[in-house]
Design a protein around this motif. Sequence first.
Motif, short mmCIF file in Angstrom:
data_model
loop_
_atom_site.label_atom_id
_atom_site.label_comp_id
_atom_site.label_asym_id
_atom_site.label_seq_id
_atom_site.Cartn_x
_atom_site.Cartn_y
_atom_site.Cartn_z
N LEU A 79 0.82 -1.21 0.00
CA LEU A 79 0.00 0.00 0.00
C LEU A 79 0.86 1.26 0.00
O LEU A 79 0.42 2.32 -0.47
CB LEU A 79 -0.94 0.00 1.21
N GLY A 80 2.06 1.16 0.54
CA GLY A 80 3.01 2.27 0.46
C GLY A 80 2.64 3.49 1.28
O GLY A 80 3.01 4.60 0.91
N VAL A 81 1.92 3.30 2.37
CA VAL A 81 1.49 4.43 3.21
C VAL A 81 2.00 4.21 4.63
O VAL A 81 1.74 3.16 5.23
CB VAL A 81 -0.05 4.56 3.24
N ALA A 82 2.70 5.18 5.17
CA ALA A 82 3.11 5.12 6.57
C ALA A 82 2.13 5.89 7.44
O ALA A 82 1.69 5.43 8.49
CB ALA A 82 4.52 5.67 6.75
N GLU A 83 1.76 7.09 6.98
CA GLU A 83 0.74 7.88 7.64
C GLU A 83 0.09 8.80 6.63
O GLU A 83 0.71 9.20 5.65
CB GLU A 83 1.31 8.68 8.81
N SER A 84 -1.17 9.12 6.86
CA SER A 84 -1.90 9.95 5.92
C SER A 84 -3.18 10.46 6.56
O SER A 84 -3.81 9.74 7.33
CB SER A 84 -2.24 9.15 4.66
N ALA A 97 -7.61 -7.50 7.94
CA ALA A 97 -6.29 -7.02 8.35
C ALA A 97 -6.36 -5.69 9.08
O ALA A 97 -5.33 -5.19 9.53
CB ALA A 97 -5.39 -6.88 7.12
N SER A 98 -7.56 -5.14 9.23
CA SER A 98 -7.70 -3.78 9.74
C SER A 98 -7.02 -3.54 11.08
O SER A 98 -6.24 -2.60 11.23
CB SER A 98 -9.20 -3.43 9.87
N GLY A 99 -7.30 -4.39 12.06
CA GLY A 99 -6.77 -4.17 13.40
C GLY A 99 -5.25 -4.18 13.45
O GLY A 99 -4.63 -3.30 14.04
N VAL A 100 -4.63 -5.17 12.80
CA VAL A 100 -3.18 -5.27 12.82
C VAL A 100 -2.56 -4.17 11.96
O VAL A 100 -1.51 -3.61 12.30
CB VAL A 100 -2.71 -6.66 12.34
N LEU A 101 -3.21 -3.82 10.84
CA LEU A 101 -2.67 -2.79 9.95
C LEU A 101 -2.54 -1.45 10.66
O LEU A 101 -1.62 -0.67 10.38
CB LEU A 101 -3.55 -2.64 8.72
N ALA A 102 -3.43 -1.19 11.61
CA ALA A 102 -3.39 0.09 12.34
C ALA A 102 -2.08 0.26 13.11
O ALA A 102 -1.69 1.39 13.40
CB ALA A 102 -4.58 0.18 13.28
N SER A 103 -1.41 -0.83 13.41
CA SER A 103 -0.15 -0.71 14.13
C SER A 103 1.02 -0.38 13.19
O SER A 103 2.09 0.01 13.65
CB SER A 103 0.17 -2.02 14.88
N PHE A 104 0.78 -0.50 11.86
CA PHE A 104 1.82 -0.18 10.88
C PHE A 104 1.54 1.11 10.12
O PHE A 104 2.47 1.78 9.67
CB PHE A 104 1.97 -1.32 9.86
N VAL A 105 0.28 1.44 9.95
CA VAL A 105 -0.12 2.57 9.12
C VAL A 105 -0.98 3.53 9.95
O VAL A 105 -2.06 3.16 10.41
CB VAL A 105 -0.91 2.11 7.88
N ALA A 106 -0.49 4.75 10.11
CA ALA A 106 -1.23 5.77 10.87
C ALA A 106 -2.11 6.56 9.92
O ALA A 106 -1.75 7.63 9.44
CB ALA A 106 -0.25 6.69 11.60
N ALA A 107 -3.25 5.99 9.60
CA ALA A 107 -4.21 6.64 8.69
C ALA A 107 -5.61 6.15 9.04
O ALA A 107 -5.77 5.03 9.55
CB ALA A 107 -3.87 6.32 7.23
#
Length: 212
Positions: A79-84, A97-107
């Motif tokens: 996805l190439g997003v760190a924060e947005s 993947a939503s819950g775990v993805l929140a720990s990698f991507v601040a968006a």
Amino acid sequence: MQRDLLDALRCPGTHEESWLVAMVSHAEGPELLEAELACPVCAAEYRITGGVALFADRQPVDDDEPYTSDMVLRLAAMLGVAESPLPVALVGRYAAASGVLASFVAAPQLLVNSGAPTNAPGVSHIVVADRLPLGVETLAAIAVDEDYASPALLESAARALRLGGRLVAPADVPIPAGMRELARDEVEWVAETTVRASGLIELRRRAPESVQ
């Protein structure tokens, strides 16, 4: 659904892009729980109920497949997003993947046609048919699974992405126009937008000419 998402919503009808008029009947802080949505162009009506924006009948999705941290880290890299400030959209089974993805991507996250809604902060839920009801450049990135990767939905996803935003989709579907392939394996490809799509056209009243 998060109140901030209202500004991004558009009527999915096949006409010029149009904002939706919202009549909110129940909200709790930033979360819209019950509301009516209407299109001023075609008069179509939609609703938010139980915090989910419904643009189609509910479609149950089996999104119980567990996502390990390694799997979600791979998804985050694609996805190439760190924060947005713009949302990252997860369609169908990717929503698991939503819950775990929140720990990698601040968006913020937008879960599309997912299973049971969650009440996690910054997460919105919508149910759609074959098009995303989103305006131009309203998403940071999006992943679409094989159940929903129709040409119409992928085209609407590409329009909704910001310039340079990434789309992840199954390897056996075509990449929408205006996108450049970045990587591919036997399961998925990832591409980024290279062309800025056109969106709403604002009409401005011209000042009257001075009388001589």
